[in-house]
Write an enzyme that holds these catalytic residues in place. Structure first.
Site: not given
Length: 310
Positions: A42, A87, A113, A134, A161, A183
């Site tokens: 995707s 992952l 990616n 991940t 990013s 968190y």
């Protein structure tokens, strides 16, 4: 193309904000090359798979299940194969590494990616906050596991990013990798993304120290409407995208441009240890360039991986 993309200039590379994955690979032949793309089913991963296969590469696409990976390959024209690589599951990552090695193919490029973003509630995998596991640990396992079959001039491309700037002030919370003390969805995501940059930096340094021609770079793809944002409040996301879309939102083709540029363009051969944005070298947060933090993260990640179940 967004309004910003229409007026934004191009950088030294000859490409910029409005360049697409097809633009940056125009005239580039990838015949005979093998490229692995995680998260191929995707968004940016699918577009990257489509364009690189169109340019002649054999693309090994990975997704959470083999069926998703194979279906993605069937949806594009060109030579592809699909493998499962969840992952957050060490056994799945190791099985993917073994399958690639068993194929007998040498990899010319690895594109890390896939990822998850801004989980609303704290989740963990093997005691590590799930986004960090991940986005960083899983890709660390995959990439380092495949170095034996990476070409002598192979490229490693890691999608980070600009959200890395929301990482905690201490860069990586080594004393709280499970986010038990506190968190925040965006701080945790930012930590995983600054980890991506640090991983690329240390990998590039190791390549250089060994005299290798291999390269490793990280990148910001831009702000794109993809299912990466599936965990964000849907009402807030819809409003934000509706407002930002015509002004600055990138298309999926534009979002995939920088990773395709780094994977395929001859102009970046030999460039390593950099952070790219809009197909040009950019400056990440200062601590994302700190070699000592990068070394510490590598060592701690190795310890985490060594303790994972087999």
């Amino acid at each position: 193309m967004s309004l910003y993309g229409m007026f934004a200039g191009k950088g030294p590379s000859g490409f910029g904000y409005g360049s697409s994955a097809e633009d940056v690979t125009e005239g580039v032949s990838l015949a005979g090359k093998t490229i692995l793309v995680t998260g191929c089913n995707s968004g940016l991963g699918l577009e990257t798979t489509r364009v690189l296969a169109k340019r002649g590469a054999h693309v090994i696409g990975t997704a959470r299940t083999a069926d998703k990976a194979r279906d993605a390959g069937k949806s594009v024209q060109g030579d592809t194969s699909g493998l499962a690589c969840e992952l957050s599951d060490p056994r799945s990552v190791r099985a993917c590494v073994d399958a690639v090695k068993a194929s007998g193919r040498e990899l010319d490029v690895i594109i890390a990616n896939a990822g998850i973003m801004a989980l609303p509630k704290r989740e963990t995998a093997h005691g590590i906050e799930l986004q960090l596991f991940t986005n960083h640990v899983g890709h660390f396992m995959l990439v380092t596991g495949l170095l034996d079959v990476l070409a002598d001039d192979g490229r490693v491309v890691i999608v980070s990013s600009e959200a890395h700037r929301s990482a905690p002030k201490e860069t990586i919370r080594f004393d709280d990798l499970g986010a038990e003390k506190s968190y925040s969805p965006w701080v945790a995501y930012g930590q995983s993304k600054i980890a991506n940059i640090l991983f690329a930096k240390e990998l590039a340094q190791r390549f250089a120290a060994s005299g290798s021609k291999r390269t490793a770079n990280a990148l910001h793809p831009g702000i794109i409407r993809t299912n990466l944002a599936r965990h964000i409040n849907p009402i807030s996301a819809t409003v934000a995208l509706a407002l930002a879309g015509p002004i600055a939102l990138k298309s999926v083709g534009e979002g995939a441009a920088t990773q395709c540029h780094l994977a395929a363009h001859p102009g970046v051969a030999g460039v390593s240890g950099e952070y790219f944005s809009h197909c040009n070298v950019a400056k990440p947060r200062a601590d994302a360039r700190d070699p000592e933090i990068a070394k510490k993260l590598w060592a701690r990640t190795e310890e985490i991986v060594a303790a994972l179940p087999r």
